[in-house]
Motif scaffolding. Structure first.
Motif, PDB file in Angstrom:
ATOM      1  N   ILE A 197      28.495   9.463   8.136  1.00 30.02           N
ATOM      2  CA  ILE A 197      29.177  10.206   6.957  1.00 30.02           C
ATOM      3  C   ILE A 197      28.592  11.721   6.788  1.00 30.02           C
ATOM      4  CG2 ILE A 197      28.956  10.398   4.449  1.00 30.02           C
ATOM      5  CD1 ILE A 197      28.392   7.143   4.478  1.00 30.02           C
ATOM      6  N   LYS A 198      29.578  12.550   6.852  1.00 28.98           N
ATOM      7  CA  LYS A 198      29.494  13.680   6.823  1.00 28.98           C
ATOM      8  C   LYS A 198      29.237  13.892   5.355  1.00 28.98           C
ATOM      9  CE  LYS A 198      32.015  16.909   8.928  1.00 28.98           C
ATOM     10  NZ  LYS A 198      32.871  17.673   9.577  1.00 28.98           N
ATOM     11  N   GLN A 199      28.455  15.326   5.198  1.00 24.41           N
ATOM     12  CA  GLN A 199      28.154  15.791   3.770  1.00 24.41           C
ATOM     13  C   GLN A 199      29.168  16.096   3.081  1.00 24.41           C
ATOM     14  OE1 GLN A 199      26.268  19.697   3.097  1.00 24.41           O
ATOM     15  NE2 GLN A 199      24.673  18.692   2.299  1.00 24.41           N
ATOM     16  N   GLY A 200      29.378  15.283   1.789  1.00 20.17           N
ATOM     17  CA  GLY A 200      30.172  15.294   0.605  1.00 20.17           C
ATOM     18  C   GLY A 200      31.692  14.628   0.811  1.00 20.17           C
ATOM     19  N   THR A 201      31.277  13.651   1.861  1.00 21.17           N
ATOM     20  CA  THR A 201      32.705  12.897   2.198  1.00 21.17           C
ATOM     21  C   THR A 201      32.509  11.162   2.040  1.00 21.17           C
ATOM     22  OG1 THR A 201      32.233  12.664   4.564  1.00 21.17           O
ATOM     23  CG2 THR A 201      33.459  14.292   3.964  1.00 21.17           C
ATOM     24  N   SER A 202      31.270  11.038   1.419  1.00 24.44           N
ATOM     25  CA  SER A 202      31.053   9.727   1.386  1.00 24.44           C
ATOM     26  C   SER A 202      31.741   8.823   0.396  1.00 24.44           C
ATOM     27  CB  SER A 202      29.480   9.422   0.671  1.00 24.44           C
ATOM     28  OG  SER A 202      29.587  10.024  -0.353  1.00 24.44           O
ATOM     29  N   HIS A 203      32.546   9.651  -0.785  1.00 26.16           N
ATOM     30  CA  HIS A 203      33.250   8.862  -1.586  1.00 26.16           C
ATOM     31  C   HIS A 203      35.070   8.741  -0.955  1.00 26.16           C
ATOM     32  CE1 HIS A 203      34.129  13.317  -2.116  1.00 26.16           C
ATOM     33  NE2 HIS A 203      35.157  12.950  -2.574  1.00 26.16           N
ATOM     34  N   GLU A 204      35.120   9.349   0.159  1.00 25.40           N
ATOM     35  CA  GLU A 204      36.524   9.487   0.858  1.00 25.40           C
ATOM     36  C   GLU A 204      36.357   8.133   1.885  1.00 25.40           C
ATOM     37  OE1 GLU A 204      36.934  13.172   2.386  1.00 25.40           O
ATOM     38  OE2 GLU A 204      37.181  14.162   0.450  1.00 25.40           O
ATOM     39  N   ILE A 205      37.125   7.217   1.708  1.00 26.81           N
ATOM     40  CA  ILE A 205      36.904   5.994   2.496  1.00 26.81           C
ATOM     41  C   ILE A 205      38.196   5.513   3.002  1.00 26.81           C
ATOM     42  CG2 ILE A 205      37.207   4.422   0.572  1.00 26.81           C
ATOM     43  CD1 ILE A 205      34.823   3.709   3.682  1.00 26.81           C
ATOM     44  N   ALA A 206      39.418   5.789   2.376  1.00 22.01           N
ATOM     45  CA  ALA A 206      40.724   5.199   2.914  1.00 22.01           C
ATOM     46  C   ALA A 206      41.076   5.796   4.186  1.00 22.01           C
ATOM     47  CB  ALA A 206      41.665   5.140   1.696  1.00 22.01           C
ATOM     48  N   LYS A 207      41.177   7.066   4.562  1.00 20.74           N
ATOM     49  CA  LYS A 207      41.458   7.696   5.363  1.00 20.74           C
ATOM     50  C   LYS A 207      40.688   7.371   6.822  1.00 20.74           C
ATOM     51  CE  LYS A 207      43.953  11.749   3.507  1.00 20.74           C
ATOM     52  NZ  LYS A 207      43.732  13.232   3.557  1.00 20.74           N
ATOM     53  N   VAL A 208      39.341   7.421   6.651  1.00 24.37           N
ATOM     54  CA  VAL A 208      38.555   7.073   7.787  1.00 24.37           C
ATOM     55  C   VAL A 208      38.702   5.568   8.177  1.00 24.37           C
ATOM     56  CG1 VAL A 208      36.961   8.979   7.178  1.00 24.37           C
ATOM     57  CG2 VAL A 208      36.703   6.800   6.251  1.00 24.37           C
TER      58      VAL A 208
END
Length: 891
Positions: A141-152
């Motif tokens: 998990i990169k900093q500031g992206t933990s709430h973005e899940i669908a794309k990854v």
């Protein structure tokens, strides 16, 4: 996958090598402030795996202001229990080496092999992007992206599906998808995907069938109209022949002439009745006129009596008005006298008040002048004192830098003398009282102690001279240093005009004391004269002028004397004057009303007298009796004429009632219209016959029935075509539905392991909650127990904090799934829970601690106190070997 050691060099902020080792198999917590390199370490790990060593699009990895550096990363790790080491260098001396289980791979071969093992790929050109990072891109998990899940999850979906099993049936595999896709393609050629509305060949066939139906219907309508037109033509010819022989409109015109004769006779009677009604109206008007004239003459007698009564009333009203006027005249005089006395008392009271106020003003101004004079004297004294203190303060002032320099030089001289004393030759004397000894020509006491730093002679009376030659390392330099300090000190003392440091400090103390005294004197001066002594003198002069003017004004006033006004205040006098004024105004108003009433009564009396005289003159007119007799005779004649005219009107009305003129007029109109309609219908029928004959000849030549038969045959063919395509579309739709349901059932079985792992962590974070797994394997709808019972919502509807918590939980579940499938896992959390509150963070620590029993997890944070209860010791990045200052990196 377990990290053992990470070494980075010339990578962004880290110019010198930085090495992290002794990684634990479970939780590893790294803490450091912002811009200390935490994210740089995480980025170095990602670059080592994801970036091609030959890529030129990653110049941002170099340290700032060093365009020639070669960023390098070396990572030692274990993969499937086998030791491995990856070494990469970028931009400068590009190289890549992978040693795994004793086997060495170089360059792109090593990178591709590592991508196959870990589940990611490389960009065809340029730097790596998220869509190529696969499984590590999901778990790191990169900093500031933990709430973005669908794309990854979408980028890693193929690897996740492979991890969840390849033996779930042909339908779930590539060939099964191809079958579904082929069926769906065939179905979509005939039906729209969303509404299953006909399209393509099926839609065109339906459109053609509809068009043929419409065309056939139009032909049938035209055929039916043709047949109706033939029948109508025959009927028209029959009716036209009969009317041509009978000519029925001629009979109607004979009846019309008879009705017109009867109507003319009736209209003559109506005109005679109208003339007779006019005579009756004129006779009635004459009767009314004569009656009104007789009534007016009768009213003249009544008018005399009315005028006499009105005259008496006017006389009574005049007497009452005179009585009111006589009553209010003395009262008005009394009120006017009382108001005059009240005004005099008010003037006297105001005169007394003015004299007293002026006297008070003189007293107050005198007191103010005295007070300001005292302040002026005090201010003058304080001004002189302040001037003296300020002058003394200026004379005692010394530059702060010079005094500081004096202290430093004095201290330096003391230090230099102490050093010199430490290495110089010491002479101690214990002499008999009678002994006479001189050192350098100076008499020595019995117990003196001296130090000498140069050749010095000791003269002993009766003995001789002893010469002391001091020695010691660095003695001359110490002497030179002391002498230099003495010289500088002497110059400073001379420039400051003091004998020594104590005198300077005493002078400084006196300066501070005089400055404080000057400040206090200034405060007292400002209290006595806030605007200055000169301004205070101006104020005194101005007040003195005002005092002189006030005294003069008081002398010009004569002190009022009188018992009547001595005890009356201005307010009481004003109240009395106002009351007297109101009483006077009321009396004046009443007096004026009385005078007005007298004037009005006299006017009414005059008018009544004139009206009575006029009425009496009318009765006394000698011609009035003759006019009355003439009016009576004229009324009798008018009544006779009215009776005769009314009898004539009634006789004519009776005759008209038997004839009924309205019905005769309707008969004339009816016979005339009927004759015209029959003639017009006969002519129109002839025109219709000609038009129908032409139309039927034209339509008979078109062959409508043959055209309708051809359309029917084409329609039957299109019906069979539509039925065939409909059966095919329904069959394909049904087959696609069966295949999709089967695939969905298998997909649910496919997602069951992931669902199980998600529920495991979810119960730690949200006890009693449930979560659905979407078709793309990302978190879907979440059900939790809230204050109002069960609440359900989509993942994207959660707050940022809740989504980042669920994002971490989902990644832990993916890691469990991958581990069960024998795939390598490593989790990196770079400040992944910054939006999480204290309570939720406590639950997330339980989740991470549980997951660390199965995976290696690297946690980077800038809040060390928030992670004290994670269960592992925090490692400060600044304590790592090789850590040093450098350019700032992204936090």
């Amino acid at each position: 996958m377990k990290l053992k050691r990470v070494r980075i060099e010339n990578f962004k902020r880290f110019r010198a090598p930085l090495e992290l080792c002794d990684f634990a198999d479970g939780l590893n917590l790294f803490v450091a402030p912002n811009e200390s390199g935490k994210s740089t370490v995480a980025e170095a790990i990602r670059a080592a795996f994801f970036e091609r060593h030959k890529s030129s699009a990653i110049s941002g990895l170099r340290p700032w202001s060093d365009s020639s550096a070669t960023p390098s990363v070396e990572i030692a790790f274990a993969l499937g229990g086998k030791p491995a080491r990856l070494s990469k260098a970028f931009l400068g001396k590009k190289r890549c080496q992978l040693i795994i289980d004793g086997k060495t791979l170089e360059g792109a071969e090593a990178e591709d092999h590592l991508g196959e093992l870990l589940g990611f790929s490389f960009a065809g050109k340029g730097a790596s992007s998220p869509e190529h990072m696969g499984i590590p891109g999901l778990l790191w998990i990169k900093q500031g992206t933990s709430h973005e899940i669908a794309k990854v999850v979408g980028f890693a979906s193929d690897h996740l599906r492979n991890a969840m099993g390849d033996s779930l049936g042909e339908l779930a595999a590539t060939s099964g998808d191809e079958v579904i896709k082929a069926v769906e393609t065939e179905r979509n050629q005939l039906l729209t995907p969303s509404t299953e509305a006909p399209r393509g060949a099926y839609g065109e066939a339906i459109k053609r069938r509809t068009a043929l139906l419409e065309e056939l219907q139009l032909l049938r309508v035209e055929i039916n109209a043709y047949r109706i037109a033939v029948d109508r033509l025959a009927a028209l010819r029959l009716d036209h022949g009969q009317d041509g022989e009978a000519r029925p409109w001629l009979t109607l015109r004979a009846q019309l002439e008879q009705a017109q004769v009867k109507l003319a006779d009736a209209l003559g009677l109506a005109q005679r009745r109208t003339a007779q009604e006019l005579l009756l109206k004129q006779a009635s008007a004459q009767v009314d006129a004569q009656r009104q004239q007789l009534q007016l003459m009768a009213r003249d007698d009544d008018a005399v009596k009315l005028r006499e009564e009105k005259l008496e009333a006017a006389q009574d009203k005049l007497a009452q008005a005179n009585g009111q006027l006589q009553a209010w005249e003395p009262r008005h005089a009394q009120a006017e006298h009382a108001s005059m006395r009240a005004r005099d008392r008010l003037a006297a009271a105001r005169q007394v008040a003015t004299w007293q106020a002026q006297e008070k003003a003189v007293t107050e101004l005198a007191a103010q002048v005295q007070a300001l004079s005292r302040s002026h004297r005090q201010a003058q004294l304080k001004q002189e004192e302040l001037t003296s203190l300020q002058a003394e303060t200026l004379s005692l002032a010394m530059p702060g830098a010079e005094l500081k320099r004096l202290r430093e030089v004095t201290e330096s001289l003391r230090t230099a003398q102490a050093r010199l004393d430490a290495v110089s030759t010491a002479l101690e004397f214990r002499l008999q009282p009678s002994a006479k000894v001189q050192v350098a020509g100076v008499q020595v006491n019995a117990t003196d102690r001296l130090t000498v730093v140069e050749r010095t002679g000791i003269d002993i009376e009766g003995v001789g001279r002893i010469t002391v030659l001091p020695g010691g390392e660095g003695l001359q330099s110490l002497i030179a240093d002391r002498d230099q300090q003495r010289k500088v000190l002497a110059e400073l003392l001379q420039r400051l005009g003091v004998a020594n440091l104590a005198a300077a400090e005493e002078r400084e103390r006196q300066h501070v004391q005089r400055a404080a005294e000057a400040k206090a004197a200034k405060s007292v001066l400002e209290a006595h004269a806030p605007k200055g002594v000169a301004a205070l003198a101006v104020d005194i002069a101005a007040l003195s002028t005002k005092l002189t003017e006030a005294k003069q004004a008081l002398q010009n006033l004569t002190e009022p004397v009188g018992a009547e006004t001595a005890g009356v205040s201005v307010s009481q006098a004003e109240s009395d004057e106002s009351t007297a004024k109101v009483i006077l105004e009321d009396a004046t108003s009443q007096l004026n009303d009385s005078k007005l009433a007298v004037s009005e009564a006299m006017a009414l009396l005059s008018v009544a007298s004139e009206e009575l005289a006029a009425a009496q003159a009318t009765l006394a007119d000698p011609l009035r009796a003759k006019r009355k007799a003439d009016a009576s005779h004229a009324l009798t004649d008018a009544l006779a004429n009215e009776t005769t005219a009314r009898a004539g009107v009634e006789a004519l009305a009776e005759q008209l009632r038997t004839l009924n003129v309205a019905l005769l007029q309707q008969d004339v109109e009816r016979f005339e219209r009927s004759a015209k309609q029959l003639e017009s219908a006969y002519a129109q029928r002839g025109s219709d016959i000609i038009r129908l004959e032409a139309d039927l000849e034209a339509k008979g030549a078109l062959g409508l029935e043959e055209a309708a038969a051809d359309k029917q045959r084409e329609l039957d063919h299109m019906e069979r075509r539509c039925t065939e395509l409909e059966r095919r579309a329904k069959a394909l739709s049904h087959l696609l539905k069966l295949l999709t349901e089967k695939r969905a059932a298998l997909a649910r079985r496919l997602r069951a392991p992931l669902q199980r792992h998600l529920n495991h962590y979810l119960q730690i974070l949200f006890p009693g909650a449930g979560i659905e797994v979407s078709d793309d394997l990302s978190p879907g709808r979440i059900t939790r127990v809230g204050t109002n019972g069960a609440e359900t919502g989509d993942f994207e509807e959660l707050s940022v904090g809740a989504r980042e918590q669920m994002g971490v939980v989902a990644r832990l579940a993916y890691a469990d799934l991958l581990q069960e499938a024998g795939k390598p896992t490593l989790l990196i959390l770079d400040d992944a829970l910054v939006h999480t509150d204290k309570d939720r963070l406590g639950q997330m620590k339980r989740v991470l601690y549980d997951a660390a029993q199965r995976h290696q997890i690297l946690v980077f944070s800038c809040h060390p106190h928030a992670w004290q209860d994670l269960g592992v010791a925090a490692r400060e990045l600044s304590h790592a070997p090789g850590y040093g200052g450098g350019e700032p990196s992204t936090p």
